[in-house]
Design a protein around this motif. Sequence first.
Motif, PDB file in Angstrom:
ATOM      1  N   PHE A  78       0.839  -1.214   0.000  1.00  8.59           N
ATOM      2  CA  PHE A  78       0.000   0.000   0.000  1.00  8.59           C
ATOM      3  C   PHE A  78       0.867   1.256   0.000  1.00  8.59           C
ATOM      4  O   PHE A  78       0.384   2.344  -0.280  1.00  8.59           O
ATOM      5  CB  PHE A  78      -0.921   0.019   1.227  1.00  8.59           C
ATOM      6  N   GLN A  79       2.138   1.088   0.358  1.00  9.68           N
ATOM      7  CA  GLN A  79       3.100   2.194   0.434  1.00  9.68           C
ATOM      8  C   GLN A  79       2.612   3.315   1.355  1.00  9.68           C
ATOM      9  O   GLN A  79       2.624   4.499   1.013  1.00  9.68           O
ATOM     10  CB  GLN A  79       3.404   2.736  -0.963  1.00  9.68           C
ATOM     11  N   ARG A  80       2.131   2.908   2.516  1.00  8.97           N
ATOM     12  CA  ARG A  80       1.674   3.851   3.537  1.00  8.97           C
ATOM     13  C   ARG A  80       2.393   3.548   4.843  1.00  8.97           C
ATOM     14  O   ARG A  80       2.545   2.371   5.213  1.00  8.97           O
ATOM     15  CB  ARG A  80       0.165   3.705   3.775  1.00  8.97           C
ATOM     16  N   GLU A  81       2.813   4.605   5.524  1.00  6.70           N
ATOM     17  CA  GLU A  81       3.429   4.443   6.839  1.00  6.70           C
ATOM     18  C   GLU A  81       2.344   4.105   7.853  1.00  6.70           C
ATOM     19  O   GLU A  81       1.249   4.683   7.806  1.00  6.70           O
ATOM     20  CB  GLU A  81       4.138   5.758   7.225  1.00  6.70           C
ATOM     21  N   ILE A  82       2.644   3.148   8.730  1.00  5.89           N
ATOM     22  CA  ILE A  82       1.627   2.699   9.699  1.00  5.89           C
ATOM     23  C   ILE A  82       1.319   3.814  10.691  1.00  5.89           C
ATOM     24  O   ILE A  82       2.230   4.389  11.304  1.00  5.89           O
ATOM     25  CB  ILE A  82       2.117   1.427  10.425  1.00  5.89           C
ATOM     26  N   VAL A  83       0.018   4.110  10.822  1.00  7.85           N
ATOM     27  CA  VAL A  83      -0.391   5.147  11.784  1.00  7.85           C
ATOM     28  C   VAL A  83      -0.502   4.515  13.169  1.00  7.85           C
ATOM     29  O   VAL A  83      -0.620   3.305  13.299  1.00  7.85           O
ATOM     30  CB  VAL A  83      -1.749   5.784  11.389  1.00  7.85           C
ATOM     31  N   TRP A  84      -0.436   5.329  14.178  1.00  7.55           N
ATOM     32  CA  TRP A  84      -0.539   4.895  15.580  1.00  7.55           C
ATOM     33  C   TRP A  84       0.368   3.690  15.870  1.00  7.55           C
ATOM     34  O   TRP A  84      -0.105   2.586  16.224  1.00  7.55           O
ATOM     35  CB  TRP A  84      -1.994   4.553  15.931  1.00  7.55           C
ATOM     36  N   PRO A  85       1.686   3.888  15.752  1.00  7.68           N
ATOM     37  CA  PRO A  85       2.601   2.741  15.930  1.00  7.68           C
ATOM     38  C   PRO A  85       2.551   2.113  17.323  1.00  7.68           C
ATOM     39  O   PRO A  85       2.775   0.902  17.440  1.00  7.68           O
ATOM     40  CB  PRO A  85       3.984   3.350  15.641  1.00  7.68           C
ATOM     41  N   THR A  86       2.237   2.909  18.351  1.00 13.45           N
ATOM     42  CA  THR A  86       2.179   2.310  19.699  1.00 13.45           C
ATOM     43  C   THR A  86       1.026   1.315  19.782  1.00 13.45           C
ATOM     44  O   THR A  86       1.163   0.210  20.327  1.00 13.45           O
ATOM     45  CB  THR A  86       2.010   3.411  20.773  1.00 13.45           C
ATOM     46  N   LEU A  87      -0.119   1.719  19.225  1.00 11.72           N
ATOM     47  CA  LEU A  87      -1.259   0.790  19.193  1.00 11.72           C
ATOM     48  C   LEU A  87      -0.894  -0.468  18.401  1.00 11.72           C
ATOM     49  O   LEU A  87      -1.219  -1.591  18.794  1.00 11.72           O
ATOM     50  CB  LEU A  87      -2.449   1.459  18.503  1.00 11.72           C
ATOM     51  N   ALA A  88      -0.230  -0.239  17.261  1.00 17.78           N
ATOM     52  CA  ALA A  88       0.146  -1.362  16.401  1.00 17.78           C
ATOM     53  C   ALA A  88       1.075  -2.319  17.146  1.00 17.78           C
ATOM     54  O   ALA A  88       0.966  -3.544  16.999  1.00 17.78           O
ATOM     55  CB  ALA A  88       0.815  -0.857  15.126  1.00 17.78           C
ATOM     56  N   LYS A  89       1.997  -1.773  17.971  1.00 15.61           N
ATOM     57  CA  LYS A  89       2.933  -2.622  18.720  1.00 15.61           C
ATOM     58  C   LYS A  89       2.198  -3.542  19.681  1.00 15.61           C
ATOM     59  O   LYS A  89       2.572  -4.697  19.867  1.00 15.61           O
ATOM     60  CB  LYS A  89       3.863  -1.736  19.559  1.00 15.61           C
ATOM     61  N   TRP A  90       1.156  -3.019  20.321  1.00 15.57           N
ATOM     62  CA  TRP A  90       0.446  -3.802  21.336  1.00 15.57           C
ATOM     63  C   TRP A  90      -0.577  -4.756  20.748  1.00 15.57           C
ATOM     64  O   TRP A  90      -0.999  -5.710  21.387  1.00 15.57           O
ATOM     65  CB  TRP A  90      -0.230  -2.853  22.348  1.00 15.57           C
TER      66      TRP A  90
END
Lengths: 574, 58
Positions: A420-432
């Motif tokens: 998708f060539q998009r930077e992941i938003v809300w990386p802290t949420l993504a980590k958990w």
Amino acid sequence: MTAETAVGTIGGRAAKFRTCQFTGLKVDTAAQTLIKVNAVAAVIFLLLGGVMGLLVALTRWPAVHLLPAELFYLVLTGHGANVLLFWIIFFEVAVLYFASAILLNSRLATPKLAWLAFLLMVAGAVLANVAVLRGESSVMFTSYPPLMAEPIFYLSLILFAVGTLIAVGIFFATLVIAKEEGTYEGSIPLVTFGALTAAIIAVFTLASGAIILIPTLLWSVGLISNIDPLLYKVVWWGMGHSSQQINVSAHVAIWYMIAALLVGAKPLSEKVSRTAFLMYILFLQLASAHHLLAEPGLDPSWKIVNTSYMMYLAVVGSMVHGLTVPGSIEAAQRRNGFDKGMFEWLRKAPWGHPAFSGMFLSLVMFGFIGGISGVVLGTEQLNVLMHNTLYVPGHFHGTVVAGTTLAFMAATYLVLPLIFQREIVWPTLAKWQPYLFGIGAGMISLFMMGAGTLGMPRRHWDITFSDAVIGYEPSAGAFLMMGLNGIGALLASVGGAVFILVVVGTVLFGKKVQSGHQLTFPLHAGGGKAASEYGSHATTKLPGTAVLVAIFFVSFVLYYFINWKYLSELWLFR
Amino acid sequence: MSDTQSEETGPAERQEPIPMMQRILDSPFLLLFLGVVVPTVLYTIWGVMEVASIPLAQ
């Protein structure tokens, strides 16, 4: 190398492609678009099926008992179809296109036909949901005759299967094109071989589905007077269980891919890992027979050959992957400089990267929960302990939810920046997110298995059998397990909701990945090469993996023999 | 002389036979055949024969 699209050649044919700045792979833009739409469709059906799953769990929670009986069976049917078929198979089609066109630096065969496949699959999945929500097709996932759904229900599944079969054909055609046009050298990479395994199992699965669902459709419209229930069960499980074996092959391929992209892991031995996949190709589908171990009409020799002999060969394949995936990670981490002691490689693994944590949790839970319980269920004598109890859904939530779904979620964290060539938003949420979902899924599996071991039935709205002529009430411990299962389902739902939030947020609002962009969750510098090229990195210096494997074997043997002990206490031979 | 030798050994190396197992694993359509035939025979056909051989109730 840039991320911009260019018109160029892939294998001598003109095609639009871009070169990925992170992996160095040529990305056919037609394949890229098809991967995107299939992944988006997958996530939509995960959302729908996930909400239905929460409603099922809240109804099974004795203190809540949310839905009335009719709605419970309707929602249970929809939950099964949406997550066991639509979420999983849409995502698997995306995996097939990625593992063929992208990893082999090839163009995708017949993109227009791939769009037709996608549209058929969408039409089938939407129609199936319409059929279920109309309330006349609450036949549950297995749809055993004489339960009869509306014709549109069977028709929708056939449409979906035809679309999937076309997509599988395109995967094979892309392999042929890549070989003829010389886009890779030598053998296909291991990840593509894993996808090939999934595609082969898909052909048997879809053929079994067609063989049984077409006459069932004719029966539902009145053209056939009768469908033999046992015959239906035999052929249907050729589809029903094998469809879950597509998942196993696909998620094992994803384990290898994530290990390669994130820590630069190469297989310890291409030969050994491919032979393990060959065990899947030959024997994994035969595990379908374990659903029929309690059927009186089938000879024990058919049951035992298919499960206790052949299925165990596929289990050996899984145990090989269970050794070689962490082993290849350990070997790569030690090469990356984390060589101290027994477990520095594991402690300093990229646990903050949601793709890695999701993959590793999937690996551990698939092995310890889904794998071990699968062997127990596949043993004819032990099967009677928990046949048709809630243990069975507990087992397959260990394989399909804690194993496959978590692995697919982990892969999505790579699909978002790379495809998708998009930077992941809300990386802290993504980590958990993988931890939330993984722990919840693990709880669901374990507590359903626990309740099932104590005799809790599956597929029943009224688990107390309050209006049964011969009364039966599960023990207090079983009811406690059902409450804990509800808590696990809530936790997994929160994890699932966070996943959907991060994916939708990233696709809609994520920063566009431009040339020179530094990813929030970076890849290993040699990751693209490790994933896309044939080759092993053999080593026996794997003390950490040896300890992990030893823990697995001790758990396996203990649990297996505990069940034999349990069986001996229930059946007293004097 | 050494150049000649290397030219002679080059093609010989390329002609080294590929192991049979690798040839099997490199043949997607052979694997497809095996992956469909084995479960069709052992699971489906044998299973359907089992069901078909159950005597009808009188």
